[in-house]
Enzyme design. Structure first.
Site, short mmCIF file in Angstrom:
data_model
loop_
_atom_site.label_atom_id
_atom_site.label_comp_id
_atom_site.label_asym_id
_atom_site.label_seq_id
_atom_site.Cartn_x
_atom_site.Cartn_y
_atom_site.Cartn_z
N ASN A 9 0.99 -1.28 -0.02
CA ASN A 9 -0.03 0.19 -0.04
C ASN A 9 0.76 1.24 0.22
O ASN A 9 1.49 1.51 1.03
CB ASN A 9 -0.97 -0.12 1.05
CG ASN A 9 -1.65 1.55 1.34
OD1 ASN A 9 -1.82 1.87 0.46
ND2 ASN A 9 -2.10 1.53 2.55
N LYS A 11 -0.03 4.45 -0.21
CA LYS A 11 -0.62 5.49 0.45
C LYS A 11 -0.21 6.67 -0.52
O LYS A 11 -0.53 6.46 -1.64
CB LYS A 11 -0.01 5.55 1.94
CG LYS A 11 -0.38 4.36 2.81
CD LYS A 11 0.08 4.78 4.25
CE LYS A 11 -0.15 3.42 4.83
NZ LYS A 11 -0.05 3.52 6.32
N HIS A 92 -9.71 1.51 5.30
CA HIS A 92 -8.37 1.63 6.01
C HIS A 92 -8.52 2.52 7.16
O HIS A 92 -9.41 3.23 7.21
CB HIS A 92 -7.20 1.99 5.11
CG HIS A 92 -5.95 2.02 5.62
ND1 HIS A 92 -5.47 2.95 6.50
CD2 HIS A 92 -5.04 1.11 5.40
CE1 HIS A 92 -4.05 2.50 6.96
NE2 HIS A 92 -3.89 1.44 5.99
N GLU A 94 -6.91 4.73 8.26
CA GLU A 94 -6.51 6.08 7.85
C GLU A 94 -7.61 6.80 7.19
O GLU A 94 -8.26 8.04 7.20
CB GLU A 94 -5.26 6.24 6.74
CG GLU A 94 -3.99 5.80 7.75
CD GLU A 94 -2.70 5.62 6.91
OE1 GLU A 94 -1.88 5.41 7.70
OE2 GLU A 94 -3.04 5.66 5.77
N GLU A 160 -5.30 -4.53 11.03
CA GLU A 160 -4.63 -3.48 11.12
C GLU A 160 -4.82 -2.75 12.30
O GLU A 160 -5.51 -1.91 12.22
CB GLU A 160 -4.52 -2.50 9.76
CG GLU A 160 -3.86 -3.10 8.59
CD GLU A 160 -3.23 -2.00 7.74
OE1 GLU A 160 -2.22 -2.01 6.98
OE2 GLU A 160 -4.15 -0.96 7.50
N GLY A 166 2.12 2.61 10.79
CA GLY A 166 2.90 3.77 10.80
C GLY A 166 3.32 4.34 11.84
O GLY A 166 4.24 5.36 11.82
N SER A 198 3.23 -1.60 10.26
CA SER A 198 4.65 -1.46 10.28
C SER A 198 5.35 -2.65 9.95
O SER A 198 6.39 -3.13 10.85
CB SER A 198 5.03 -1.18 11.69
OG SER A 198 4.44 0.10 12.22
#
Length: 236
Positions: A9, A11, A92, A94, A160, A166, A198
């Site tokens: 990914n 991003k 996700h 985020e 996740e 991150g 991560s």
């Protein structure tokens, strides 16, 4: 035993130059169909041209719940398929945190992706506060309701934990195994569950060897061909 999936990914990172540098390295490595890359929308067509005639799959990082219409700035499942996408990341952490995406919205996106012939990579995960309060399972269970009634073969789940995305923190093998087992019990034992949070070359072997891990969703490490290939080499 099924092969483990490795999905990168990117991003909101990358450039034409980086796409032209990294993806040819993946092509030269002769990776299999258990590897995918999800790059930003502007680079999808270029990425597909570089991955043409290889089994490496192409994916997007989001999709619109609507199929066509006056939705300025949105990208439909048909558009993604038209430029060669085979999968799409949905829900996700985020997207949930920064863009207020709810599970209800994610459910509509999952259905739209399925209608468009795309494989949804549906993300679930708890925050650190939710884990500390002991409600992680309740949060995951609520998020998994999105997939109720969807045949197991048509989607992939990515666990996740938001506190590990991150941050450089990786959940322990016991934490990963526990949550992957819970997800499989909630949905179906055959559900493919990836771990994301991560994941890097130096911890990928441990993560991929953990019970119940059917692959990994890789963030920043996917931007380096060397590191991403090292992760791929640890996959079954």
């Amino acid at each position: 035993m099924a092969r483990q999936l490795v999905i990168g990914n990117w991003k909101m990172h990358g450039s034409v130059g980086q796409i032209r540098t990294v993806l040819p390295e993946l092509v030269r490595a002769e990776l299999g169909a258990n590897v995918g890359v999800c790059v930003p929308f502007p680079y999808l067509a270029l990425a597909k041209s570089l991955l043409a005639d290889t089994p490496v799959q192409l994916g997007a990082q989001d999709v619109c719940e609507f199929h066509i219409g006056a939705y300025t700035g949105e990208v439909s499942p048909a558009m993604l398929a038209d430029v060669g996408c085979e999968m799409v990341i949905i829900g996700h952490s985020e997207r949930r945190r920064y863009f207020n995406e709810t599970s209800e919205m994610a459910a509509r996106k999952v259905n739209a992706a399925l209608d468009g012939g795309l494989l949804p990579v549906y993300c679930v995960g708890e925050t650190l506060e939710q884990r500390q309060k002991g409600v992680a399972r309740e949060i995951i269970s609520e998020e998994l309701q999105v997939l109720a009634g969807v045949p197991t073969s048509l989607y992939t789940v990515a666990y996740e934990p938001a506190w590990a995305v991150g941050t450089g923190i990786v959940a322990t093998p016991d934490q990963i195994a526990e949550m992957h087992d819970f997800i499989k019990q909630t949905l179906d034992a055959r559900t493919r569950v990836l771990y994301g949070g991560s994941v890097k070359a130096d911890n990928a072997a441990t993560v991929l060897a953990t019970d119940g891990v059917d692959g990994v969703l890789v963030g920043g490490a996917a931007l380096s061909a060397t590191e991403f290939l090292n992760i791929c080499r640890h996959a079954r």
